[in-house]
Design a protein around this motif. Structure first.
Motif, PDB file in Angstrom:
ATOM      1  N   CYS A 201     -58.338  10.383  -9.161  1.00 50.96           N
ATOM      2  CA  CYS A 201     -58.217  10.810  -7.768  1.00 50.96           C
ATOM      3  C   CYS A 201     -56.757  11.133  -7.454  1.00 50.96           C
ATOM      4  O   CYS A 201     -55.845  10.801  -8.211  1.00 50.96           O
ATOM      5  CB  CYS A 201     -58.744   9.735  -6.819  1.00 50.96           C
ATOM      6  N   ALA A 202     -56.526  11.782  -6.305  1.00 53.49           N
ATOM      7  CA  ALA A 202     -55.171  12.215  -5.952  1.00 53.49           C
ATOM      8  C   ALA A 202     -54.208  11.040  -5.852  1.00 53.49           C
ATOM      9  O   ALA A 202     -53.040  11.143  -6.261  1.00 53.49           O
ATOM     10  CB  ALA A 202     -55.216  12.987  -4.628  1.00 53.49           C
ATOM     11  N   VAL A 203     -54.670   9.910  -5.327  1.00 54.62           N
ATOM     12  CA  VAL A 203     -53.786   8.752  -5.179  1.00 54.62           C
ATOM     13  C   VAL A 203     -53.426   8.169  -6.542  1.00 54.62           C
ATOM     14  O   VAL A 203     -52.251   7.861  -6.811  1.00 54.62           O
ATOM     15  CB  VAL A 203     -54.442   7.683  -4.272  1.00 54.62           C
ATOM     16  N   CYS A 204     -54.396   8.033  -7.427  1.00 52.31           N
ATOM     17  CA  CYS A 204     -54.113   7.497  -8.758  1.00 52.31           C
ATOM     18  C   CYS A 204     -53.219   8.439  -9.561  1.00 52.31           C
ATOM     19  O   CYS A 204     -52.300   7.994 -10.268  1.00 52.31           O
ATOM     20  CB  CYS A 204     -55.423   7.228  -9.504  1.00 52.31           C
ATOM     21  N   GLU A 205     -53.452   9.756  -9.446  1.00 49.42           N
ATOM     22  CA  GLU A 205     -52.604  10.705 -10.170  1.00 49.42           C
ATOM     23  C   GLU A 205     -51.178  10.681  -9.630  1.00 49.42           C
ATOM     24  O   GLU A 205     -50.212  10.746 -10.399  1.00 49.42           O
ATOM     25  CB  GLU A 205     -53.199  12.115 -10.070  1.00 49.42           C
ATOM     26  N   GLU A 206     -51.024  10.571  -8.314  1.00 51.18           N
ATOM     27  CA  GLU A 206     -49.676  10.461  -7.747  1.00 51.18           C
ATOM     28  C   GLU A 206     -49.004   9.180  -8.218  1.00 51.18           C
ATOM     29  O   GLU A 206     -47.815   9.175  -8.552  1.00 51.18           O
ATOM     30  CB  GLU A 206     -49.744  10.486  -6.216  1.00 51.18           C
TER      31      GLU A 206
ATOM     32  N   LEU B  15     -50.001   6.473   0.650  1.00 50.88           N
ATOM     33  CA  LEU B  15     -48.776   6.252   1.425  1.00 50.88           C
ATOM     34  C   LEU B  15     -48.066   7.549   1.780  1.00 50.88           C
ATOM     35  O   LEU B  15     -47.112   7.525   2.572  1.00 50.88           O
ATOM     36  CB  LEU B  15     -47.834   5.321   0.659  1.00 50.88           C
ATOM     37  N   ASN B  16     -48.506   8.655   1.236  1.00 46.60           N
ATOM     38  CA  ASN B  16     -47.955   9.954   1.631  1.00 46.60           C
ATOM     39  C   ASN B  16     -48.588  10.473   2.926  1.00 46.60           C
ATOM     40  O   ASN B  16     -48.089  11.422   3.521  1.00 46.60           O
ATOM     41  CB  ASN B  16     -48.164  10.986   0.524  1.00 46.60           C
ATOM     42  N   ASN B  17     -49.689   9.881   3.352  1.00 48.75           N
ATOM     43  CA  ASN B  17     -50.377  10.313   4.562  1.00 48.75           C
ATOM     44  C   ASN B  17     -49.822   9.621   5.802  1.00 48.75           C
ATOM     45  O   ASN B  17     -49.317   8.494   5.726  1.00 48.75           O
ATOM     46  CB  ASN B  17     -51.879  10.001   4.465  1.00 48.75           C
ATOM     47  N   ASP B  18     -49.941  10.284   6.914  1.00 51.09           N
ATOM     48  CA  ASP B  18     -49.608   9.689   8.206  1.00 51.09           C
ATOM     49  C   ASP B  18     -50.919   9.267   8.869  1.00 51.09           C
ATOM     50  O   ASP B  18     -51.709  10.099   9.292  1.00 51.09           O
ATOM     51  CB  ASP B  18     -48.854  10.688   9.086  1.00 51.09           C
ATOM     52  N   TYR B  19     -51.142   7.957   8.944  1.00 44.89           N
ATOM     53  CA  TYR B  19     -52.374   7.442   9.526  1.00 44.89           C
ATOM     54  C   TYR B  19     -52.240   7.161  11.017  1.00 44.89           C
ATOM     55  O   TYR B  19     -53.171   6.637  11.624  1.00 44.89           O
ATOM     56  CB  TYR B  19     -52.791   6.167   8.788  1.00 44.89           C
ATOM     57  N   GLY B  20     -51.097   7.484  11.583  1.00 50.25           N
ATOM     58  CA  GLY B  20     -50.902   7.259  13.001  1.00 50.25           C
ATOM     59  C   GLY B  20     -50.900   5.793  13.393  1.00 50.25           C
ATOM     60  O   GLY B  20     -51.379   5.435  14.475  1.00 50.25           O
ATOM     61  N   LEU B  21     -50.368   4.936  12.528  1.00 52.81           N
ATOM     62  CA  LEU B  21     -50.325   3.509  12.821  1.00 52.81           C
ATOM     63  C   LEU B  21     -49.401   3.232  14.002  1.00 52.81           C
ATOM     64  O   LEU B  21     -48.414   3.953  14.215  1.00 52.81           O
ATOM     65  CB  LEU B  21     -49.828   2.723  11.605  1.00 52.81           C
ATOM     66  N   PRO B  22     -49.672   2.204  14.780  1.00 49.03           N
ATOM     67  CA  PRO B  22     -48.757   1.820  15.856  1.00 49.03           C
ATOM     68  C   PRO B  22     -47.363   1.522  15.314  1.00 49.03           C
ATOM     69  O   PRO B  22     -47.190   1.221  14.127  1.00 49.03           O
ATOM     70  CB  PRO B  22     -49.409   0.554  16.433  1.00 49.03           C
ATOM     71  N   ALA B  23     -46.372   1.573  16.169  1.00 45.68           N
ATOM     72  CA  ALA B  23     -44.979   1.433  15.744  1.00 45.68           C
ATOM     73  C   ALA B  23     -44.709   0.112  15.035  1.00 45.68           C
ATOM     74  O   ALA B  23     -43.857   0.039  14.139  1.00 45.68           O
ATOM     75  CB  ALA B  23     -44.057   1.573  16.957  1.00 45.68           C
TER      76      ALA B  23
END
Length: 266
Positions: free
Chosen positions: A22-27, A245-253
């Motif tokens: 998958c993309a995450v494992c390959e990264e 971890l390359n994605n922005d999940y919009g987590l609170p500050a």
């Protein structure tokens, strides 16, 4: 202040999965941003240790990546380890630690619930030659300036685990490590209210499998819970290859994902 360093942030299989493309494992295989060893944290700055040794290093859990994590930390030995439960991804390095204790001629000290110690000793009875196991049921453990409370929590289809809460009575600071949990009862949630820092396991962002087959909260569930518990800062760990971890999940500050060598202070 206590310094918490994340030496492992992965779930039971780690990332990359050996079988997965998958993309995450390959990264994770290339740039390594998502590379995750099995969950483990290093604690420094707890205060005076045995015989007045200042700022003793303590680890939580001792999984199968323990040797690599010690090398990454630049350490050759650690004397005290807290253990959350007896699943292999949390105790698979105990044999290696015991061998280090033998060569260093120093007995290690492992702290865990009595039922966790019984499971470990049933599988690895020879470890007691090199490691003293201390049951911490029904009371607090004190290391340095911190009082440590351990309590049993639901681990879904995987049974049970234990969480740890750390309290500094003088400076009124507190934090908790709860890596493997789902479906916590109201009573099990009580020590998680009002913390300065919460470290919580979240294997998926939104886990697609039936709730009764699962063993760890997902991120969406965790975000709802921290609205109730209201910690000042939250770090998610114990992550599968679903989290990128390359994605922005919009987590609170005040919420973030852990990554290798991340440091937090309390």
């Amino acid at each position: 202040m206590m310094r918490i360093t994340f030496r492992g942030t992965g779930d039971s299989m780690g990332v990359p999965r050996v079988y997965c493309s998958c993309a995450v494992c390959e990264e994770a295989r290339s740039t390594g941003i998502n590379r995750r060893l099995r969950s483990l944290v290093q604690l420094d700055g707890l205060g005076s240790g045995p015989a007045g040794v200042a700022d003793e290093t303590v680890w939580i859990d001792c999984g199968p990546d323990w040797g690599r994590q010690m090398e990454a930390a630049g350490l050759r030995f650690v004397r005290r380890i807290l253990i959350t439960h007896a699943h292999f991804d949390h105790i698979g390095g105990l044999v290696e630690w015991a061998d280090a204790c033998r060569w260093m001629n120093v007995k290690g000290e492992a702290f865990a619930a009595a039922e966790v110690i019984s499971e470990i000793n049933a599988r690895f009875p020879w470890l007691q030659q090199q490691i003293d196991f201390h049951a911490i049921d029904g009371g607090n453990l004190r290391i340095g300036s911190w009082d440590i409370t351990s309590w049993r929590i639901n681990h879904g289809k995987n049974g049970y685990a234990y969480a740890f809460r750390f309290d500094h009575a003088v400076e009124m600071r507190s934090w908790a490590y709860c890596s493997d949990a789902i479906g916590l009862t109201d009573e099990q949630q009580q020590p998680l209210y009002g913390l300065d820092l919460l470290v919580l396991g979240t294997s998926f962002y939104k886990e697609p499998f039936a709730y009764e087959t699962r063993s760890v909260y997902d991120v969406t569930e965790a975000l709802e819970l921290i609205q109730l518990w209201r910690p000042k800062h939250t770090i998610f760990t114990h992550m599968s290859h679903d989290i990128d971890l390359n994605n922005d999940y919009g987590l609170p500050a005040a919420v973030q994902f852990a990554r290798a060598a991340l440091e937090a202070t309390v």
